[in-house]
Motif scaffolding. Structure first.
Motif, PDB file in Angstrom:
ATOM      1  N   ALA A  51       0.816  -1.215   0.000  1.00 61.22           N
ATOM      2  CA  ALA A  51       0.000   0.000   0.000  1.00 61.22           C
ATOM      3  C   ALA A  51       0.846   1.259   0.000  1.00 61.22           C
ATOM      4  O   ALA A  51       0.345   2.357  -0.281  1.00 61.22           O
ATOM      5  N   ALA A  52       2.136   1.133   0.325  1.00 57.02           N
ATOM      6  CA  ALA A  52       3.011   2.303   0.378  1.00 57.02           C
ATOM      7  C   ALA A  52       3.511   2.713  -1.002  1.00 57.02           C
ATOM      8  O   ALA A  52       4.088   3.798  -1.156  1.00 57.02           O
ATOM      9  N   ASN A  53       3.330   1.873  -1.997  1.00 59.37           N
ATOM     10  CA  ASN A  53       3.770   2.216  -3.352  1.00 59.37           C
ATOM     11  C   ASN A  53       3.021   3.464  -3.814  1.00 59.37           C
ATOM     12  O   ASN A  53       1.788   3.481  -3.823  1.00 59.37           O
ATOM     13  N   PRO A  54       3.733   4.519  -4.201  1.00 58.48           N
ATOM     14  CA  PRO A  54       3.045   5.759  -4.593  1.00 58.48           C
ATOM     15  C   PRO A  54       2.207   5.622  -5.854  1.00 58.48           C
ATOM     16  O   PRO A  54       1.296   6.415  -6.091  1.00 58.48           O
ATOM     17  N   SER A  55       2.503   4.609  -6.659  1.00 60.36           N
ATOM     18  CA  SER A  55       1.730   4.363  -7.874  1.00 60.36           C
ATOM     19  C   SER A  55       0.758   3.218  -7.624  1.00 60.36           C
ATOM     20  O   SER A  55       1.186   2.073  -7.423  1.00 60.36           O
ATOM     21  N   TYR A  56      -0.540   3.526  -7.630  1.00 62.40           N
ATOM     22  CA  TYR A  56      -1.540   2.492  -7.399  1.00 62.40           C
ATOM     23  C   TYR A  56      -1.414   1.384  -8.435  1.00 62.40           C
ATOM     24  O   TYR A  56      -1.389   0.195  -8.095  1.00 62.40           O
ATOM     25  N   ARG A  57      -1.314   1.764  -9.715  1.00 58.98           N
ATOM     26  CA  ARG A  57      -1.264   0.762 -10.784  1.00 58.98           C
ATOM     27  C   ARG A  57      -0.013  -0.098 -10.692  1.00 58.98           C
ATOM     28  O   ARG A  57      -0.075  -1.314 -10.833  1.00 58.98           O
ATOM     29  N   SER A  58       1.128   0.535 -10.412  1.00 58.13           N
ATOM     30  CA  SER A  58       2.369  -0.226 -10.274  1.00 58.13           C
ATOM     31  C   SER A  58       2.295  -1.187  -9.091  1.00 58.13           C
ATOM     32  O   SER A  58       2.745  -2.341  -9.183  1.00 58.13           O
ATOM     33  N   GLY A  59       1.707  -0.715  -7.985  1.00 54.98           N
ATOM     34  CA  GLY A  59       1.570  -1.581  -6.820  1.00 54.98           C
ATOM     35  C   GLY A  59       0.700  -2.785  -7.095  1.00 54.98           C
ATOM     36  O   GLY A  59       1.005  -3.906  -6.668  1.00 54.98           O
ATOM     37  N   VAL A  60      -0.409  -2.576  -7.835  1.00 54.82           N
ATOM     38  CA  VAL A  60      -1.300  -3.680  -8.175  1.00 54.82           C
ATOM     39  C   VAL A  60      -0.605  -4.662  -9.117  1.00 54.82           C
ATOM     40  O   VAL A  60      -0.714  -5.885  -8.962  1.00 54.82           O
ATOM     41  N   ASP A  61       0.139  -4.138 -10.107  1.00 49.50           N
ATOM     42  CA  ASP A  61       0.851  -5.010 -11.038  1.00 49.50           C
ATOM     43  C   ASP A  61       1.861  -5.883 -10.307  1.00 49.50           C
ATOM     44  O   ASP A  61       1.979  -7.093 -10.573  1.00 49.50           O
ATOM     45  N   ASP A  62       2.618  -5.288  -9.391  1.00 48.36           N
ATOM     46  CA  ASP A  62       3.602  -6.059  -8.617  1.00 48.36           C
ATOM     47  C   ASP A  62       2.905  -7.120  -7.771  1.00 48.36           C
ATOM     48  O   ASP A  62       3.399  -8.255  -7.637  1.00 48.36           O
TER      49      ASP A  62
END
Length: 249
Positions: free
Chosen positions: A72-83
């Motif tokens: 949840a700390a990833n500043p990019s929502y889309r990048s966090g979901v992809d990872d």
């Protein structure tokens, strides 16, 4: 070759299983059950109960795995979901390799339906880059169907469109111009609070279709705060919550 059976199981009520879903489960060599931590242990338990009933008398095996947690700390929502999806696909692959040799049918039980605001199909596509995979989808009852049934309402006005969106979109972009009726999913923040409530009616439900079901409806200006408080208490009581609502102006 691995055949992935993505089976919609409704919203937690075993009665939501279709005959097609039961047949698909019985035909599987392996059913995989995700564990989401202690706070959501009853979600895994519901899947176990469904398997115990539907798989009685079969040779189908059941394997559980720990579901990775999204950063949840990833500043990019889309990048966090992809990872996150990449990590889940890796766990699926490892679980399949550990329990299956050669050709096999592997089932995953999906809340609601794999087609509506669910990423199981996207994760299956990632697994297909790692293993020889075909995908079969067995549709299920969605939370949207369960909500309209619980309130005994049609979702659309006569001849009028409705729009399915997310809490994030509602907060960030406001009410879409395309429709006067919205179905809002994936909203952990009661994003209806960002709207001017006058002239809006809300139909809200949590745990729809389950024994714990809670439903509330009425003018948003009058009942909005009650929904916020009810939702917070239910989440504290259960350790998790799944809710959905319809807005109409």
């Amino acid at each position: 070759m691995i055949e992935l059976l993505l089976i919609g199981i409704g919203t937690g009520n075993p009665d939501h299983l279709t005959l097609q879903a039961i047949k698909a489960m019985k035909s599987a060599d392996l059913v995989m059950i995700p564990r989401k931590g202690d706070s959501k242990a009853d979600l895994a338990e519901l899947r176990r109960a469904i398997c115990a009933e539907a798989l009685a008398g079969t040779d189908t095996r059941v394997a559980e795995f720990d579901l990775p947690v999204r950063d949840a700390a990833n500043p990019s929502y889309r990048s966090g979901v992809d990872d996150w999806h990449d990590a889940i696909a890796e766990v699926w692959e490892n679980t399949i390799r550990s329990h299956c040799e050669g050709n096999a049918r592997v089932a995953l039980l999906v809340w609601g339906d794999p087609s509506l605001y669910d990423s199981t199909l996207r994760i299956a596509e990632r697994v297909g880059r790692r293993l020889p995979v075909t995908v079969s989808v067995i549709p299920g009852i969605t939370s949207l169907q369960a909500l309209t049934a619980a309130h005994a309402i049609p979702i659309n006005e006569i001849g009028a469109p409705f729009l399915v969106t997310t809490g994030r979109q509602l907060r960030e972009s406001g009410w879409p111009a395309e429709a006067d009726t919205l179905a809002v999913m994936l909203d952990g923040d009661c994003s209806f609070q960002s709207l001017e409530p006058q002239g809006i009616t809300i139909w809200w439900g949590a745990y729809v279709g389950m024994a714990e079901q809670i439903i509330l409806s009425g003018p948003l200006a009058e009942i909005g705060q009650t929904i916020v408080e009810t939702r917070a208490k239910a989440r504290a009581d259960h350790g998790w919550i799944m809710d959905i609502y319809i807005l109409r102006r």
